[in-house]
Design a protein around this motif. Structure first.
Motif, PDB file in Angstrom:
ATOM      1  N   ALA A 132       0.835  -1.210   0.000  1.00  0.00           N
ATOM      2  CA  ALA A 132       0.000   0.000   0.000  1.00  0.00           C
ATOM      3  C   ALA A 132       0.864   1.252   0.000  1.00  0.00           C
ATOM      4  CB  ALA A 132      -0.928  -0.002   1.207  1.00  0.00           C
ATOM      5  N   GLY A 133       2.011   1.200   0.665  1.00  0.00           N
ATOM      6  CA  GLY A 133       2.945   2.318   0.629  1.00  0.00           C
ATOM      7  C   GLY A 133       2.577   3.485   1.515  1.00  0.00           C
ATOM      8  N   GLN A 134       1.477   3.380   2.254  1.00  0.00           N
ATOM      9  CA  GLN A 134       1.016   4.442   3.136  1.00  0.00           C
ATOM     10  C   GLN A 134      -0.026   3.837   4.075  1.00  0.00           C
ATOM     11  OE1 GLN A 134      -0.894   7.361   0.628  1.00  0.00           O
ATOM     12  NE2 GLN A 134      -2.507   5.977   0.000  1.00  0.00           N
ATOM     13  N   PRO A 135      -0.446   4.560   5.114  1.00  0.00           N
ATOM     14  CA  PRO A 135      -1.480   4.012   5.993  1.00  0.00           C
ATOM     15  C   PRO A 135      -2.724   3.598   5.207  1.00  0.00           C
ATOM     16  CG  PRO A 135      -0.506   5.962   6.980  1.00  0.00           C
ATOM     17  CD  PRO A 135       0.059   5.869   5.594  1.00  0.00           C
ATOM     18  N   ILE A 136      -3.267   2.437   5.536  1.00  0.00           N
ATOM     19  CA  ILE A 136      -4.405   1.891   4.808  1.00  0.00           C
ATOM     20  C   ILE A 136      -5.497   1.501   5.798  1.00  0.00           C
ATOM     21  CG2 ILE A 136      -3.281  -0.381   4.797  1.00  0.00           C
ATOM     22  CD1 ILE A 136      -4.790  -1.073   2.267  1.00  0.00           C
ATOM     23  N   ALA A 137      -6.761   1.701   5.420  1.00  0.00           N
ATOM     24  CA  ALA A 137      -7.877   1.329   6.283  1.00  0.00           C
ATOM     25  C   ALA A 137      -7.856  -0.175   6.531  1.00  0.00           C
ATOM     26  CB  ALA A 137      -9.201   1.741   5.646  1.00  0.00           C
ATOM     27  N   ILE A 138      -8.140  -0.573   7.762  1.00  0.00           N
ATOM     28  CA  ILE A 138      -8.110  -1.996   8.111  1.00  0.00           C
ATOM     29  C   ILE A 138      -9.097  -2.776   7.256  1.00  0.00           C
ATOM     30  CG2 ILE A 138      -8.569  -3.653   9.953  1.00  0.00           C
ATOM     31  CD1 ILE A 138      -7.617  -1.540  11.948  1.00  0.00           C
ATOM     32  N   GLU A 139     -10.299  -2.219   7.044  1.00  0.00           N
ATOM     33  CA  GLU A 139     -11.307  -2.910   6.237  1.00  0.00           C
ATOM     34  C   GLU A 139     -10.828  -3.103   4.809  1.00  0.00           C
ATOM     35  OE1 GLU A 139     -11.784  -0.134   7.927  1.00  0.00           O
ATOM     36  OE2 GLU A 139     -12.970  -0.833   9.656  1.00  0.00           O
ATOM     37  N   VAL A 144      -8.649  -6.993   0.684  1.00  0.00           N
ATOM     38  CA  VAL A 144      -7.638  -7.422  -0.286  1.00  0.00           C
ATOM     39  C   VAL A 144      -7.190  -8.850  -0.033  1.00  0.00           C
ATOM     40  CG1 VAL A 144      -5.289  -6.998  -1.124  1.00  0.00           C
ATOM     41  CG2 VAL A 144      -6.837  -5.076  -0.758  1.00  0.00           C
ATOM     42  N   ILE A 145      -7.063  -9.238   1.242  1.00  0.00           N
ATOM     43  CA  ILE A 145      -6.616 -10.602   1.540  1.00  0.00           C
ATOM     44  C   ILE A 145      -7.776 -11.587   1.570  1.00  0.00           C
ATOM     45  CG2 ILE A 145      -4.651  -9.746   2.851  1.00  0.00           C
ATOM     46  CD1 ILE A 145      -6.076 -10.615   5.407  1.00  0.00           C
ATOM     47  N   SER A 150     -13.446  -8.625  10.400  1.00  0.00           N
ATOM     48  CA  SER A 150     -12.434  -7.642  10.764  1.00  0.00           C
ATOM     49  C   SER A 150     -11.172  -8.354  11.221  1.00  0.00           C
ATOM     50  CB  SER A 150     -12.953  -6.748  11.896  1.00  0.00           C
ATOM     51  OG  SER A 150     -11.915  -5.934  12.388  1.00  0.00           O
ATOM     52  N   ASP A 151     -10.033  -7.884  10.770  1.00  0.00           N
ATOM     53  CA  ASP A 151      -8.754  -8.479  11.148  1.00  0.00           C
ATOM     54  C   ASP A 151      -8.077  -7.688  12.259  1.00  0.00           C
ATOM     55  OD1 ASP A 151      -7.949 -10.816   9.277  1.00  0.00           O
ATOM     56  OD2 ASP A 151      -8.888  -9.358   7.967  1.00  0.00           O
ATOM     57  N   LEU A 152      -8.860  -6.905  12.996  1.00  0.00           N
ATOM     58  CA  LEU A 152      -8.294  -6.091  14.064  1.00  0.00           C
ATOM     59  C   LEU A 152      -7.558  -6.927  15.119  1.00  0.00           C
ATOM     60  CD1 LEU A 152      -7.838  -3.314  15.221  1.00  0.00           C
ATOM     61  CD2 LEU A 152     -10.064  -3.463  16.368  1.00  0.00           C
ATOM     62  N   PRO A 153      -8.093  -8.097  15.543  1.00  0.00           N
ATOM     63  CA  PRO A 153      -7.333  -8.892  16.526  1.00  0.00           C
ATOM     64  C   PRO A 153      -5.947  -9.291  16.013  1.00  0.00           C
ATOM     65  CG  PRO A 153      -9.601  -9.643  16.442  1.00  0.00           C
ATOM     66  CD  PRO A 153      -9.432  -8.683  15.300  1.00  0.00           C
ATOM     67  N   GLU A 171     -10.396  10.145   9.269  1.00  0.00           N
ATOM     68  CA  GLU A 171     -11.067   9.152   8.435  1.00  0.00           C
ATOM     69  C   GLU A 171     -11.057   7.771   9.085  1.00  0.00           C
ATOM     70  OE1 GLU A 171      -9.300   9.313   4.592  1.00  0.00           O
ATOM     71  OE2 GLU A 171      -9.876  11.397   4.241  1.00  0.00           O
ATOM     72  N   GLY A 172     -10.843   7.715  10.394  1.00  0.00           N
ATOM     73  CA  GLY A 172     -10.869   6.436  11.089  1.00  0.00           C
ATOM     74  C   GLY A 172      -9.477   5.880  11.322  1.00  0.00           C
ATOM     75  N   THR A 173      -9.445   4.640  11.778  1.00  0.00           N
ATOM     76  CA  THR A 173      -8.182   3.993  12.116  1.00  0.00           C
ATOM     77  C   THR A 173      -7.561   3.340  10.890  1.00  0.00           C
ATOM     78  OG1 THR A 173      -8.988   3.546  14.347  1.00  0.00           O
ATOM     79  CG2 THR A 173      -7.087   2.289  13.617  1.00  0.00           C
ATOM     80  N   THR A 174      -6.286   3.583  10.710  1.00  0.00           N
ATOM     81  CA  THR A 174      -5.545   2.972   9.603  1.00  0.00           C
ATOM     82  C   THR A 174      -4.348   2.213  10.165  1.00  0.00           C
ATOM     83  OG1 THR A 174      -4.258   5.003   9.300  1.00  0.00           O
ATOM     84  CG2 THR A 174      -6.230   4.730   7.929  1.00  0.00           C
TER      85      THR A 174
END
Length: 344
Positions: A132-139, A144-145, A150-153, A171-174
């Motif tokens: 991604a090369g920069q902060p990316i939204a967790i969702e 993509v995978i 949610s993969d937060l854990p 814009e939320g957590t990245t």
């Protein structure tokens, strides 16, 4: 911390300097310190690189080795890490306290060891975050995978292993790599095919989430010689789409490179605009309409004039634009641009 009888509290927090302007927490805290019946006393402490003695002390604490053994490598510890505690901890993973020897442990070996402690999806997630090369939204990364949950854990465990860091903003957590060295190491380990595949997956995920369609956008820009009708309506993710489709070697890169160039031009980011438009010119489809070619060359001419660059190149760009003009207004606009270039 407010009210008639607030408790006495000492709060210690830390943040990276690159988070200062984006952190919603810090913005809220700054408002708190100037509001209310009494001002909260706040003091910022700049954390500098570790000194030679601090490097020795940290290595001694982490390894449990005799201080004299650590001191034998003091200069090496400082020179190799620059006083960065993160790099220092990677380096001392190869320290043998019984012999006093220091073996350089490659970062990819350290990363592999940490991933081995985590769920299988962690390695895939780290690949996506690196590409991604920069902060990316967790969702977004989860999509993509191919994860439906949610993969937060998993990401929380990855943060504990200092592979990634979480960032909070408007814009939320990245999520981002813990350090650029981790990103570089992960990217070096990926094959060209895997990198392109991940760039493509990222691009298609962003396109879907933004409700954009490259084919529809190409039809739109092919129908008008005036970029202002569409370029300003797109969000900033158009730049991400331009990057990822280009890295994926996908033909959809053309339309997003062109629109990124026009949007950058509207934002007075002339140097960036020129890069995007020139890249688009190298990707232009064989059946591109005259409107598209006019917009490309006219935009390049505008960016060159705005930068006070080589006026001969700007004049040549406007001349080519005029050659693709299909109405008097477009031709007049091209000659106006050429006159401005000559005036330089």
């Amino acid at each position: 911390l407010t009210g008639d009888d607030p408790p006495a509290v000492l709060f210690l927090g830390s943040y990276r300097s690159d988070e200062a302007n984006e952190s919603s927490y810090l913005q809220t805290w700054d408002r708190l310190t100037v509001q209310g019946s009494r001002r909260l006393e706040s003091r910022r402490v700049q954390v500098d690189p570790l000194t030679r003695e601090q490097c020795i002390e940290l290595a001694e604490i982490r390894t449990g080795a005799d201080r004299n053994l650590i001191q034998q490598h003091a200069e090496e510890l400082l020179a190799e890490t620059g006083g960065n505690p993160y790099f220092l901890e990677q380096l001392i993973e190869g320290f043998d306290p019984t012999t006093g020897s220091l073996r350089h442990v490659p970062l990819d070996e350290v990363i592999a060891g940490r991933l081995a402690k985590l769920p299988a999806t962690a390695a895939k997630m780290l690949d996506v975050v690196a590409v991604a090369g920069q902060p990316i939204a967790i969702e977004e990364a989860s999509h993509v995978i191919g994860s439906i949950n949610s993969d937060l854990p998993t990401i929380t465990h990855m943060r504990s292993e200092r592979l990634v860091r979480l960032l909070s903003g408007g814009e939320g957590t990245t999520v981002d790599t813990y350090h650029d060295k981790i990103r570089e190491t992960v990217l070096e380990s990926l094959s060209e095919f895997n990198r392109r595949s991940l760039h493509l997956s990222l691009a298609e995920t962003i396109q879907q989430r933004e409700g954009l369609d490259a084919e529809a956008l190409l039809k739109s820009i092919s129908a008008s010689p005036r970029p202002n009708e569409s370029a300003g309506l797109l969000g900033k993710r158009v730049f991400d789409l331009a990057h990822h489709f280009l890295k994926a070697d996908d033909s959809r890169a053309f339309v997003y490179q062109m629109l990124s160039g026009e949007q950058a031009l509207l934002a007075y980011a002339f140097e960036e605009s020129l890069v995007f438009l020139r890249t688009a010119l190298n990707l232009v489809p064989a059946d591109a309409s005259n409107h598209v070619l006019y917009r490309l060359w006219h935009g390049i001419g505008q960016a060159l004039v705005a930068q006070h660059a080589d006026f001969e190149e700007a004049v040549a760009a406007f001349e080519k634009a005029i050659g693709f003009a299909e109405d008097d207004f477009a031709r007049a606009d091209g000659f106006t641009g050429m006159a401005r270039a000559c005036a330089q």
